[in-house]
Every structure is written in C-alpha cells, then in structure tokens.
Design an enzyme around this catalytic site. Sequence first.
Site, PDB file in Angstrom:
ATOM      1  N   HIS A  22       0.841  -1.198   0.000  1.00 51.16           N
ATOM      2  CA  HIS A  22       0.000   0.000   0.000  1.00 51.16           C
ATOM      3  C   HIS A  22       0.878   1.250   0.000  1.00 51.16           C
ATOM      4  O   HIS A  22       1.775   1.388   0.820  1.00 51.16           O
ATOM      5  CB  HIS A  22      -0.908  -0.019   1.239  1.00 51.16           C
ATOM      6  CG  HIS A  22      -1.758   1.178   1.353  1.00 51.16           C
ATOM      7  ND1 HIS A  22      -2.008   1.779   2.562  1.00 51.16           N
ATOM      8  CD2 HIS A  22      -2.420   1.904   0.433  1.00 51.16           C
ATOM      9  CE1 HIS A  22      -2.799   2.828   2.372  1.00 51.16           C
ATOM     10  NE2 HIS A  22      -3.045   2.912   1.074  1.00 51.16           N
ATOM     11  N   ASP A  30       6.079   5.875 -21.475  1.00 50.45           N
ATOM     12  CA  ASP A  30       6.024   5.866 -22.936  1.00 50.45           C
ATOM     13  C   ASP A  30       7.413   5.590 -23.503  1.00 50.45           C
ATOM     14  O   ASP A  30       8.400   5.515 -22.763  1.00 50.45           O
ATOM     15  CB  ASP A  30       5.400   7.160 -23.472  1.00 50.45           C
ATOM     16  CG  ASP A  30       6.203   8.422 -23.193  1.00 50.45           C
ATOM     17  OD1 ASP A  30       7.458   8.378 -23.178  1.00 50.45           O
ATOM     18  OD2 ASP A  30       5.576   9.481 -23.006  1.00 50.45           O
ATOM     19  N   ASP A  66      -4.794   3.666  -4.601  1.00 47.87           N
ATOM     20  CA  ASP A  66      -4.858   4.060  -3.190  1.00 47.87           C
ATOM     21  C   ASP A  66      -6.145   4.825  -2.917  1.00 47.87           C
ATOM     22  O   ASP A  66      -6.371   5.904  -3.465  1.00 47.87           O
ATOM     23  CB  ASP A  66      -3.643   4.911  -2.834  1.00 47.87           C
ATOM     24  CG  ASP A  66      -3.426   5.045  -1.349  1.00 47.87           C
ATOM     25  OD1 ASP A  66      -4.411   4.948  -0.585  1.00 47.87           O
ATOM     26  OD2 ASP A  66      -2.276   5.252  -0.939  1.00 47.87           O
ATOM     27  N   TYR A 116       9.947  12.953 -13.127  1.00 47.99           N
ATOM     28  CA  TYR A 116      11.169  12.147 -13.110  1.00 47.99           C
ATOM     29  C   TYR A 116      11.578  11.831 -11.672  1.00 47.99           C
ATOM     30  O   TYR A 116      11.965  10.699 -11.364  1.00 47.99           O
ATOM     31  CB  TYR A 116      12.323  12.869 -13.810  1.00 47.99           C
ATOM     32  CG  TYR A 116      12.206  12.976 -15.314  1.00 47.99           C
ATOM     33  CD1 TYR A 116      11.441  12.092 -16.061  1.00 47.99           C
ATOM     34  CD2 TYR A 116      12.881  13.963 -15.999  1.00 47.99           C
ATOM     35  CE1 TYR A 116      11.348  12.193 -17.438  1.00 47.99           C
ATOM     36  CE2 TYR A 116      12.806  14.083 -17.381  1.00 47.99           C
ATOM     37  CZ  TYR A 116      12.051  13.189 -18.095  1.00 47.99           C
ATOM     38  OH  TYR A 116      11.959  13.284 -19.457  1.00 47.99           O
ATOM     39  N   TYR A 134       3.850  12.619 -23.640  1.00 46.60           N
ATOM     40  CA  TYR A 134       3.219  12.874 -22.338  1.00 46.60           C
ATOM     41  C   TYR A 134       2.251  11.753 -21.970  1.00 46.60           C
ATOM     42  O   TYR A 134       1.177  11.978 -21.438  1.00 46.60           O
ATOM     43  CB  TYR A 134       2.527  14.239 -22.331  1.00 46.60           C
ATOM     44  CG  TYR A 134       3.479  15.371 -22.593  1.00 46.60           C
ATOM     45  CD1 TYR A 134       4.376  15.789 -21.621  1.00 46.60           C
ATOM     46  CD2 TYR A 134       3.506  16.008 -23.830  1.00 46.60           C
ATOM     47  CE1 TYR A 134       5.281  16.821 -21.865  1.00 46.60           C
ATOM     48  CE2 TYR A 134       4.401  17.037 -24.085  1.00 46.60           C
ATOM     49  CZ  TYR A 134       5.285  17.438 -23.101  1.00 46.60           C
ATOM     50  OH  TYR A 134       6.166  18.466 -23.344  1.00 46.60           O
TER      51      TYR A 134
END
Length: 148
Positions: A22, A30, A66, A116, A134
Amino acid sequence: MLKGIPAIIPPVLLKVLCEMGHGDTIVIADGNFPAESVGRDTVVIRMDGHGVPEVLEAVLSLIPLDQYVKQPVGLMDRVEGDNADVSIWQTYEKILQNSENRDFESVRMLERFEFYDAAKKAYAVIATSERSQYANVLLQKGCILSEN
C-alpha cells in the site's frame, strides 16, 4: 498459464505487483521516457511492443488505486509552450472510469522533472513502446479491503 491474469502481463510484472505494498508506486512509461536511467535504482520491466493504455488497463485489473489519497494517479504535464497532442489522457480517463470508477479529478499533473523525481522513487518502471507524447503514468497502489 493462469486463469484471470491478462495475457499481456509478463511473470516479472505479476511478481512486482504482488510485492508492492500500500502506497508503493509504479510508472508505466512511454517510449520516449528515460526508463533505464530514471529506473536504475529500481526494477525496470520492458514491455516493448505494447502501448501505455493496454498496460494501464491490465495493471488496474490486478491492483487497486490508493483509496486514501485524493489523487493516486500522476501524469507528466506538458512543458510550457509545447502543443503536443495529449488526447491519450482522454483514453486514460475512460480506463480509470471503467476500472476504478474514478474521474480525472483523481489525477495530479506533475511538471516534467517532478515526474522524473517521483519515478526515481517508484517501486518499478514499465517501459513500453507508446509513441504518444506525455503518455507516462504514475500509479499509487491501494489496499484490498476485507469483506467482513
């Protein structure tokens, strides 16, 4: 072969999804994402030949997002001034609606380098051949709730 496991999921990804707890995160990247350098301190799973939407759909069929955070999904936002086509985000919204009954309010937009940094902390990075720009997705794993 196992019943109920999407055929697209390789054994190593199934293992990783089982190991994640969790709050752990996983990136579906991509084809332009620097998966090997960003993921050098984590597990990098190559899924060349597949796109992000099909991998996203398969992963969300196996793990919950979550439920204790408002935005368990992160996307890399467009760089200012870049007019790249981001229509793939509409596909993601449909997948989120179908798999988790969530809308786009459960998605947070992360600036490129912020994404990143978050990816470097992820449990794993899945490298795809997705050509859309994106198209990177960060997922935060939730809990399987008891049925008592």
